[in-house]
Design a protein around this motif. Structure first.
Motif, PDB file in Angstrom:
ATOM      1  N   ALA A 125       0.829  -1.203   0.000  1.00 54.38           N
ATOM      2  CA  ALA A 125       0.000   0.000   0.000  1.00 54.38           C
ATOM      3  C   ALA A 125       0.860   1.248   0.000  1.00 54.38           C
ATOM      4  CB  ALA A 125      -0.925  -0.003   1.212  1.00 54.38           C
ATOM      5  N   ALA A 126       1.947   1.223   0.775  1.00 55.13           N
ATOM      6  CA  ALA A 126       2.807   2.401   0.861  1.00 55.13           C
ATOM      7  C   ALA A 126       3.515   2.660  -0.455  1.00 55.13           C
ATOM      8  CB  ALA A 126       3.824   2.209   1.979  1.00 55.13           C
ATOM      9  N   SER A 127       3.978   1.560  -1.129  1.00 58.86           N
ATOM     10  CA  SER A 127       4.719   1.728  -2.374  1.00 58.86           C
ATOM     11  C   SER A 127       3.819   2.177  -3.513  1.00 58.86           C
ATOM     12  CB  SER A 127       5.413   0.415  -2.746  1.00 58.86           C
ATOM     13  OG  SER A 127       4.457  -0.595  -3.006  1.00 58.86           O
ATOM     14  N   ALA A 128       2.513   2.012  -3.345  1.00 63.45           N
ATOM     15  CA  ALA A 128       1.600   2.403  -4.420  1.00 63.45           C
ATOM     16  C   ALA A 128       1.559   3.906  -4.604  1.00 63.45           C
ATOM     17  CB  ALA A 128       0.204   1.888  -4.110  1.00 63.45           C
ATOM     18  N   GLY A 129       1.924   4.661  -3.577  1.00 67.94           N
ATOM     19  CA  GLY A 129       1.937   6.114  -3.673  1.00 67.94           C
ATOM     20  C   GLY A 129       0.577   6.716  -3.400  1.00 67.94           C
ATOM     21  N   PRO A 130       0.526   8.032  -3.182  1.00 69.13           N
ATOM     22  CA  PRO A 130      -0.751   8.696  -2.905  1.00 69.13           C
ATOM     23  C   PRO A 130      -1.719   8.553  -4.081  1.00 69.13           C
ATOM     24  CG  PRO A 130       1.122  10.138  -2.436  1.00 69.13           C
ATOM     25  CD  PRO A 130       1.653   8.973  -3.179  1.00 69.13           C
ATOM     26  N   ILE A 131      -2.947   8.144  -3.784  1.00 71.08           N
ATOM     27  CA  ILE A 131      -3.992   8.042  -4.798  1.00 71.08           C
ATOM     28  C   ILE A 131      -4.981   9.170  -4.577  1.00 71.08           C
ATOM     29  CG2 ILE A 131      -5.774   6.581  -5.815  1.00 71.08           C
ATOM     30  CD1 ILE A 131      -3.007   5.425  -6.120  1.00 71.08           C
ATOM     31  N   VAL A 132      -5.321   9.895  -5.646  1.00 70.27           N
ATOM     32  CA  VAL A 132      -6.282  10.993  -5.548  1.00 70.27           C
ATOM     33  C   VAL A 132      -7.359  10.837  -6.613  1.00 70.27           C
ATOM     34  CG1 VAL A 132      -4.641  12.666  -4.593  1.00 70.27           C
ATOM     35  CG2 VAL A 132      -4.871  12.453  -7.084  1.00 70.27           C
ATOM     36  N   TYR A 133      -8.541  11.398  -6.338  1.00 64.51           N
ATOM     37  CA  TYR A 133      -9.524  11.569  -7.395  1.00 64.51           C
ATOM     38  C   TYR A 133      -9.060  12.731  -8.263  1.00 64.51           C
ATOM     39  CZ  TYR A 133     -12.725   8.640  -4.671  1.00 64.51           C
ATOM     40  OH  TYR A 133     -13.301   7.601  -3.984  1.00 64.51           O
ATOM     41  N   ALA A 134      -9.342  12.658  -9.554  1.00 56.32           N
ATOM     42  CA  ALA A 134      -8.879  13.709 -10.455  1.00 56.32           C
ATOM     43  C   ALA A 134      -9.870  13.929 -11.593  1.00 56.32           C
ATOM     44  CB  ALA A 134      -7.505  13.353 -11.036  1.00 56.32           C
ATOM     45  N   ILE A 135      -9.935  15.156 -12.066  1.00 62.31           N
ATOM     46  CA  ILE A 135     -10.684  15.475 -13.278  1.00 62.31           C
ATOM     47  C   ILE A 135      -9.705  16.026 -14.309  1.00 62.31           C
ATOM     48  CG2 ILE A 135     -12.986  15.838 -12.329  1.00 62.31           C
ATOM     49  CD1 ILE A 135     -12.321  18.779 -12.022  1.00 62.31           C
ATOM     50  N   SER A 136      -9.928  15.652 -15.557  1.00 66.92           N
ATOM     51  CA  SER A 136      -8.997  15.999 -16.618  1.00 66.92           C
ATOM     52  C   SER A 136      -9.769  16.471 -17.839  1.00 66.92           C
ATOM     53  CB  SER A 136      -8.151  14.766 -16.972  1.00 66.92           C
ATOM     54  OG  SER A 136      -7.213  15.063 -17.983  1.00 66.92           O
ATOM     55  N   THR A 137      -9.209  17.429 -18.548  1.00 68.41           N
ATOM     56  CA  THR A 137      -9.833  17.960 -19.766  1.00 68.41           C
ATOM     57  C   THR A 137      -9.006  17.602 -20.988  1.00 68.41           C
ATOM     58  OG1 THR A 137     -10.834  19.831 -18.605  1.00 68.41           O
ATOM     59  CG2 THR A 137     -10.587  20.048 -20.983  1.00 68.41           C
ATOM     60  N   ASN A 138      -9.664  17.081 -22.025  1.00 64.47           N
ATOM     61  CA  ASN A 138      -9.031  16.821 -23.305  1.00 64.47           C
ATOM     62  C   ASN A 138      -9.219  18.057 -24.172  1.00 64.47           C
ATOM     63  OD1 ASN A 138      -8.289  16.045 -25.874  1.00 64.47           O
ATOM     64  ND2 ASN A 138      -9.364  14.083 -25.817  1.00 64.47           N
ATOM     65  N   TYR A 139      -8.139  18.782 -24.412  1.00 57.88           N
ATOM     66  CA  TYR A 139      -8.261  20.031 -25.152  1.00 57.88           C
ATOM     67  C   TYR A 139      -8.323  19.835 -26.664  1.00 57.88           C
ATOM     68  CZ  TYR A 139      -7.888  22.814 -20.975  1.00 57.88           C
ATOM     69  OH  TYR A 139      -8.144  23.399 -19.761  1.00 57.88           O
ATOM     70  N   ASN A 140      -8.144  18.603 -27.140  1.00 59.96           N
ATOM     71  CA  ASN A 140      -8.365  18.335 -28.562  1.00 59.96           C
ATOM     72  C   ASN A 140      -9.856  18.254 -28.872  1.00 59.96           C
ATOM     73  OD1 ASN A 140      -5.663  18.278 -29.206  1.00 59.96           O
ATOM     74  ND2 ASN A 140      -5.462  16.070 -28.927  1.00 59.96           N
ATOM     75  N   THR A 141     -10.623  17.652 -27.956  1.00 60.63           N
ATOM     76  CA  THR A 141     -12.066  17.477 -28.171  1.00 60.63           C
ATOM     77  C   THR A 141     -12.903  18.319 -27.207  1.00 60.63           C
ATOM     78  OG1 THR A 141     -12.111  15.607 -26.633  1.00 60.63           O
ATOM     79  CG2 THR A 141     -11.696  15.116 -28.958  1.00 60.63           C
ATOM     80  N   PHE A 142     -12.248  18.982 -26.265  1.00 58.41           N
ATOM     81  CA  PHE A 142     -12.884  19.767 -25.209  1.00 58.41           C
ATOM     82  C   PHE A 142     -13.948  18.951 -24.489  1.00 58.41           C
ATOM     83  CE2 PHE A 142     -14.872  23.528 -23.193  1.00 58.41           C
ATOM     84  CZ  PHE A 142     -13.708  24.058 -22.661  1.00 58.41           C
ATOM     85  N   THR A 143     -13.514  17.786 -24.035  1.00 55.05           N
ATOM     86  CA  THR A 143     -14.347  16.921 -23.202  1.00 55.05           C
ATOM     87  C   THR A 143     -13.608  16.670 -21.892  1.00 55.05           C
ATOM     88  OG1 THR A 143     -13.395  14.957 -24.252  1.00 55.05           O
ATOM     89  CG2 THR A 143     -15.494  15.778 -25.138  1.00 55.05           C
ATOM     90  N   GLY A 144     -14.358  16.246 -20.885  1.00 52.74           N
ATOM     91  CA  GLY A 144     -13.760  16.006 -19.579  1.00 52.74           C
ATOM     92  C   GLY A 144     -13.855  14.553 -19.175  1.00 52.74           C
ATOM     93  N   VAL A 145     -12.921  14.110 -18.334  1.00 52.47           N
ATOM     94  CA  VAL A 145     -12.947  12.757 -17.793  1.00 52.47           C
ATOM     95  C   VAL A 145     -12.702  12.824 -16.287  1.00 52.47           C
ATOM     96  CG1 VAL A 145     -12.227  11.603 -19.909  1.00 52.47           C
ATOM     97  CG2 VAL A 145     -10.497  12.385 -18.301  1.00 52.47           C
ATOM     98  N   PHE A 146     -13.248  11.828 -15.579  1.00 51.47           N
ATOM     99  CA  PHE A 146     -13.065  11.707 -14.141  1.00 51.47           C
ATOM    100  C   PHE A 146     -12.408  10.374 -13.844  1.00 51.47           C
ATOM    101  CE2 PHE A 146     -14.738   9.716 -10.257  1.00 51.47           C
ATOM    102  CZ  PHE A 146     -14.226  10.576  -9.302  1.00 51.47           C
ATOM    103  N   GLY A 147     -11.591  10.331 -12.794  1.00 44.57           N
ATOM    104  CA  GLY A 147     -10.973   9.061 -12.434  1.00 44.57           C
ATOM    105  C   GLY A 147     -10.099   9.198 -11.211  1.00 44.57           C
ATOM    106  N   THR A 148      -9.197   8.240 -11.044  1.00 45.77           N
ATOM    107  CA  THR A 148      -8.223   8.294  -9.961  1.00 45.77           C
ATOM    108  C   THR A 148      -6.827   8.414 -10.558  1.00 45.77           C
ATOM    109  OG1 THR A 148      -8.072   5.876  -9.887  1.00 45.77           O
ATOM    110  CG2 THR A 148      -9.622   6.951  -8.359  1.00 45.77           C
TER     111      THR A 148
END
Length: 294
Positions: free
Chosen positions: A18-41
């Motif tokens: 678990a420690a070696s896996a590193g910090p996990i965060v929720y994140a939102i990301s924007t694709n600027y080629n298509t101007f769409t968004g994605v959600f994930g970890t």
């Protein structure tokens, strides 16, 4: 004795993994080629992104914990949205009034949770409070940070992160011309007074920071594409950054610089340790069975 040793050794392996896996965060990301968004970890150590749910046509900015395990974010169109972190499903809470629909600002900027309240900026870099129940925004005042240069020149864009650390409200901001690559507004770290909205410059920082979060005393900043997507540690005393690793926020191979992390939020601690506790329960059950067989 053998079972006890096995229990301790196995627990150590689980904790180490678990420690070696590193910090996990929720994140939102924007694709600027298509101007769409994605959600994930996102794994901040490995720099990998795991998409949850479908892409959205209204990209999001800023990501904060919401009620009942949900997450809250501000859409580019100016809505306050609720995200189900298990499925990525998005529910509109209400219009903030910040955005191209003709509200008090020009467009949605960023969103942060601070001292039990939601705060947001627009592209004029005014500061607002946002009602978590209705989505409605109330103007506090101008921060004094530069306005988004795209309001003057469509070839110019800005990067901004709004985040909290050590009980204070911070922001980073910069502007760049996409055609000439000239820096329009130098990247700076600011501390913001939430009562007045006024921002005080702390010092110069890295170009392209669009999201930041404090985890276990470290402020992680995610910078977009100049020339590569990077995870940095941010020094709040002077704005200095230290390179940690590159990140890939694209769920599609090769899309590194098309996707920009626009908001991150810590994964709740119980979820982080569910695997550990589950493994320990299995080991304890095994130990009980061995005792019963004796």
């Amino acid at each position: 004795m053998f079972v006890r040793s096995m229990l301790i050794a196995s627990a150590a392996v689980i904790l180490s993994t678990a420690a070696s896996a590193g910090p996990i965060v929720y994140a939102i990301s924007t694709n600027y080629n298509t101007f769409t968004g994605v959600f994930g970890t996102m794994n901040l150590t490995a720099g990998t992104f795991n998409q949850i749910g479908p892409s959205t046509s209204d990209p999001l900015t800023g990501l904060v914990p919401g009620p009942n395990g949900s997450l809250l974010s501000l859409s580019v169109s100016g809505n306050l949205d609720s995200i189900n972190p298990a499925t990525g499903a998005i529910t509109v809470i209400g219009a903030s009034g910040i955005g191209p629909a003709g509200g008090p600002g020009d467009a949605a900027g960023d969103l942060v949770a601070f001292n039990g309240m939601l705060y947001a900026t627009d592209l004029d870099n005014n500061l607002y409070t946002v009602n978590a129940t209705t989505g409605a925004a109330t103007l506090i005042g101008p921060t004094g940070m530069p306005i988004c240069p795209s309001l003057i020149d469509p070839n110019e864009v800005s990067d901004e992160s709004l985040f909290t650390a050590n009980g204070k409200l911070y922001a980073t901001f910069d502007g760049i011309n996409l055609v000439t690559s000239a820096i329009v507004d130098s990247p700076e770290l600011y501390q913001i007074n939430p009562a007045t909205g006024v921002a005080t410059q702390v010092g110069p920082t890295a170009l392209g920071i669009d999201a930041a979060v404090q985890l276990n005393g470290t402020v992680y900043a995610l910078a977009f594409g100049f020339p590569s997507n990077t995870v940095l540690s941010l020094n709040l005393a002077n704005g200095n950054t230290t390179f940690l690793n590159n990140y890939v926020s694209s769920p599609v191979a090769g899309g590194v610089n098309s996707y920009d992390i626009e908001g991150v939020s810590a994964v709740p601690e119980p979820a982080s340790f569910a695997l550990i506790f589950g493994g320990l329960l299995v080991l304890l059950a095994s130990r009980k069975m061995v005792r019963q067989q004796r």
